[in-house]
Motif scaffolding. Structure first.
Motif, PDB file in Angstrom:
ATOM      1  N   ASN A 124       0.818  -1.210   0.000  1.00 48.59           N
ATOM      2  CA  ASN A 124       0.000   0.000   0.000  1.00 48.59           C
ATOM      3  C   ASN A 124       0.851   1.258   0.000  1.00 48.59           C
ATOM      4  OD1 ASN A 124      -2.444  -1.309  -0.109  1.00 48.59           O
ATOM      5  ND2 ASN A 124      -2.636  -1.439   2.102  1.00 48.59           N
ATOM      6  N   VAL A 125       1.995   1.234   0.672  1.00 52.49           N
ATOM      7  CA  VAL A 125       2.872   2.397   0.672  1.00 52.49           C
ATOM      8  C   VAL A 125       3.321   2.676  -0.755  1.00 52.49           C
ATOM      9  CG1 VAL A 125       5.141   3.244   1.365  1.00 52.49           C
ATOM     10  CG2 VAL A 125       3.666   2.174   3.047  1.00 52.49           C
ATOM     11  N   ASN A 126       3.669   1.648  -1.494  1.00 54.72           N
ATOM     12  CA  ASN A 126       4.080   1.844  -2.875  1.00 54.72           C
ATOM     13  C   ASN A 126       2.929   2.403  -3.696  1.00 54.72           C
ATOM     14  OD1 ASN A 126       6.630   0.879  -2.336  1.00 54.72           O
ATOM     15  ND2 ASN A 126       6.119  -1.216  -2.885  1.00 54.72           N
ATOM     16  N   THR A 127       1.713   1.939  -3.443  1.00 50.52           N
ATOM     17  CA  THR A 127       0.544   2.437  -4.159  1.00 50.52           C
ATOM     18  C   THR A 127       0.333   3.917  -3.865  1.00 50.52           C
ATOM     19  OG1 THR A 127      -0.480   0.265  -4.021  1.00 50.52           O
ATOM     20  CG2 THR A 127      -1.932   2.104  -4.492  1.00 50.52           C
ATOM     21  N   ILE A 128       0.476   4.300  -2.617  1.00 48.00           N
ATOM     22  CA  ILE A 128       0.279   5.694  -2.233  1.00 48.00           C
ATOM     23  C   ILE A 128       1.363   6.572  -2.849  1.00 48.00           C
ATOM     24  CG2 ILE A 128       0.351   7.264  -0.250  1.00 48.00           C
ATOM     25  CD1 ILE A 128      -1.128   4.913   1.248  1.00 48.00           C
ATOM     26  N   GLU A 129       2.591   6.105  -2.834  1.00 49.43           N
ATOM     27  CA  GLU A 129       3.674   6.867  -3.448  1.00 49.43           C
ATOM     28  C   GLU A 129       3.454   7.011  -4.951  1.00 49.43           C
ATOM     29  OE1 GLU A 129       7.219   4.840  -2.256  1.00 49.43           O
ATOM     30  OE2 GLU A 129       7.121   5.618  -0.210  1.00 49.43           O
ATOM     31  N   LYS A 130       2.971   5.939  -5.593  1.00 51.81           N
ATOM     32  CA  LYS A 130       2.692   6.011  -7.021  1.00 51.81           C
ATOM     33  C   LYS A 130       1.555   6.982  -7.301  1.00 51.81           C
ATOM     34  CE  LYS A 130       4.436   1.633  -8.661  1.00 51.81           C
ATOM     35  NZ  LYS A 130       4.197   0.524  -9.569  1.00 51.81           N
ATOM     36  N   ALA A 131       0.512   6.944  -6.476  1.00 52.86           N
ATOM     37  CA  ALA A 131      -0.612   7.869  -6.658  1.00 52.86           C
ATOM     38  C   ALA A 131      -0.134   9.306  -6.528  1.00 52.86           C
ATOM     39  CB  ALA A 131      -1.713   7.580  -5.645  1.00 52.86           C
ATOM     40  N   ALA A 132       0.738   9.567  -5.553  1.00 52.66           N
ATOM     41  CA  ALA A 132       1.285  10.912  -5.382  1.00 52.66           C
ATOM     42  C   ALA A 132       2.097  11.309  -6.614  1.00 52.66           C
ATOM     43  CB  ALA A 132       2.147  10.978  -4.123  1.00 52.66           C
ATOM     44  N   ASP A 133       2.875  10.368  -7.148  1.00 54.37           N
ATOM     45  CA  ASP A 133       3.641  10.651  -8.359  1.00 54.37           C
ATOM     46  C   ASP A 133       2.728  10.984  -9.535  1.00 54.37           C
ATOM     47  OD1 ASP A 133       6.090  10.321  -7.139  1.00 54.37           O
ATOM     48  OD2 ASP A 133       6.340   8.230  -7.798  1.00 54.37           O
ATOM     49  N   TYR A 134       1.642  10.210  -9.703  1.00 52.72           N
ATOM     50  CA  TYR A 134       0.692  10.476 -10.790  1.00 52.72           C
ATOM     51  C   TYR A 134       0.087  11.867 -10.670  1.00 52.72           C
ATOM     52  CZ  TYR A 134       0.709   5.482 -11.953  1.00 52.72           C
ATOM     53  OH  TYR A 134       1.057   4.209 -12.313  1.00 52.72           O
ATOM     54  N   LEU A 135      -0.145  12.298  -9.439  1.00 59.56           N
ATOM     55  CA  LEU A 135      -0.733  13.616  -9.213  1.00 59.56           C
ATOM     56  C   LEU A 135       0.309  14.729  -9.248  1.00 59.56           C
ATOM     57  CD1 LEU A 135      -3.214  12.670  -6.366  1.00 59.56           C
ATOM     58  CD2 LEU A 135      -3.783  13.228  -8.732  1.00 59.56           C
ATOM     59  N   GLY A 136       1.575  14.340  -9.241  1.00 63.21           N
ATOM     60  CA  GLY A 136       2.644  15.337  -9.260  1.00 63.21           C
ATOM     61  C   GLY A 136       2.846  16.018  -7.923  1.00 63.21           C
ATOM     62  N   VAL A 137       2.557  15.291  -6.836  1.00 63.53           N
ATOM     63  CA  VAL A 137       2.738  15.851  -5.493  1.00 63.53           C
ATOM     64  C   VAL A 137       3.571  14.880  -4.665  1.00 63.53           C
ATOM     65  CG1 VAL A 137       0.552  17.117  -5.540  1.00 63.53           C
ATOM     66  CG2 VAL A 137       0.592  14.819  -4.606  1.00 63.53           C
ATOM     67  N   GLU A 138       4.048  15.358  -3.544  1.00 65.72           N
ATOM     68  CA  GLU A 138       4.749  14.500  -2.591  1.00 65.72           C
ATOM     69  C   GLU A 138       3.705  13.689  -1.823  1.00 65.72           C
ATOM     70  OE1 GLU A 138       8.124  14.262  -2.060  1.00 65.72           O
ATOM     71  OE2 GLU A 138       8.361  15.559  -3.802  1.00 65.72           O
ATOM     72  N   SER A 139       4.113  12.526  -1.320  1.00 64.52           N
ATOM     73  CA  SER A 139       3.165  11.695  -0.571  1.00 64.52           C
ATOM     74  C   SER A 139       2.693  12.409   0.696  1.00 64.52           C
ATOM     75  CB  SER A 139       3.763  10.332  -0.244  1.00 64.52           C
ATOM     76  OG  SER A 139       4.975  10.453   0.442  1.00 64.52           O
ATOM     77  N   LYS A 140       3.526  13.278   1.266  1.00 59.62           N
ATOM     78  CA  LYS A 140       3.116  14.064   2.443  1.00 59.62           C
ATOM     79  C   LYS A 140       1.969  15.008   2.077  1.00 59.62           C
ATOM     80  CE  LYS A 140       4.316  16.629   6.406  1.00 59.62           C
ATOM     81  NZ  LYS A 140       2.951  16.842   6.795  1.00 59.62           N
TER      82      LYS A 140
END
Length: 95
Positions: free
Chosen positions: A32-48
Motif C-alpha cells: 500500500n505504501v508503494n501504491t500511495i507513493e505512485k498515486a502521489a507521483d501520478y498527481l505530481g505531489v509528494e506523498s506528504k
C-alpha cells in the motif's frame, strides 16, 4: 490440571494465529505504501501533500457530521486531533 492445559493450548493457538497474521500485514502495508507513493507521483505531489489532503478531507467530514448532529462535539474534536496527529495513511481514523 485440565483447566491449565486448556489455558496453555489457547495461549499457544493465539500466539500461532498472531504470528501468522503479522507477516501478511507487513507485506500488505508495504504494498500500500508503494501504491500511495505512485498515486502521489501520478498527481505530481509528494506523498506528504497527499496525506495532508486526506487529513483535510477527513477533518471536513467530521466537522460536517458535528454540524449535522451525527457526532457529539467532544468526540468529534477528539477525532480531529487523532486525524491531525496521524503520520501515515494506515493510522488515519475512520470517519
Amino acid at each position: 490440571m485440565k483447566k491449565r492445559q486448556i489455558i496453555v493450548t489457547t495461549a499457544v493457538a493465539a500466539t500461532a494465529a498472531v504470528s501468522s497474521v503479522l507477516p501478511i500485514y507487513s507485506v500488505a502495508a508495504q504494498a500500500n505504501v508503494n501504491t500511495i507513493e505512485k498515486a502521489a507521483d501520478y498527481l505530481g505531489v509528494e506523498s506528504k501533500e497527499l496525506l495532508d489532503a486526506f487529513k483535510r478531507a477527513r477533518i471536513e467530514v467530521v466537522e460536517d457530521k458535528i454540524k449535522n448532529g451525527l457526532i457529539d462535539s467532544k468526540a468529534g474534536i477528539e477525532l480531529i486531533h487523532k486525524i491531525e496527529d496521524a503520520d501515515d495513511f494506515y493510522v488515519l481514523p475512520k470517519v
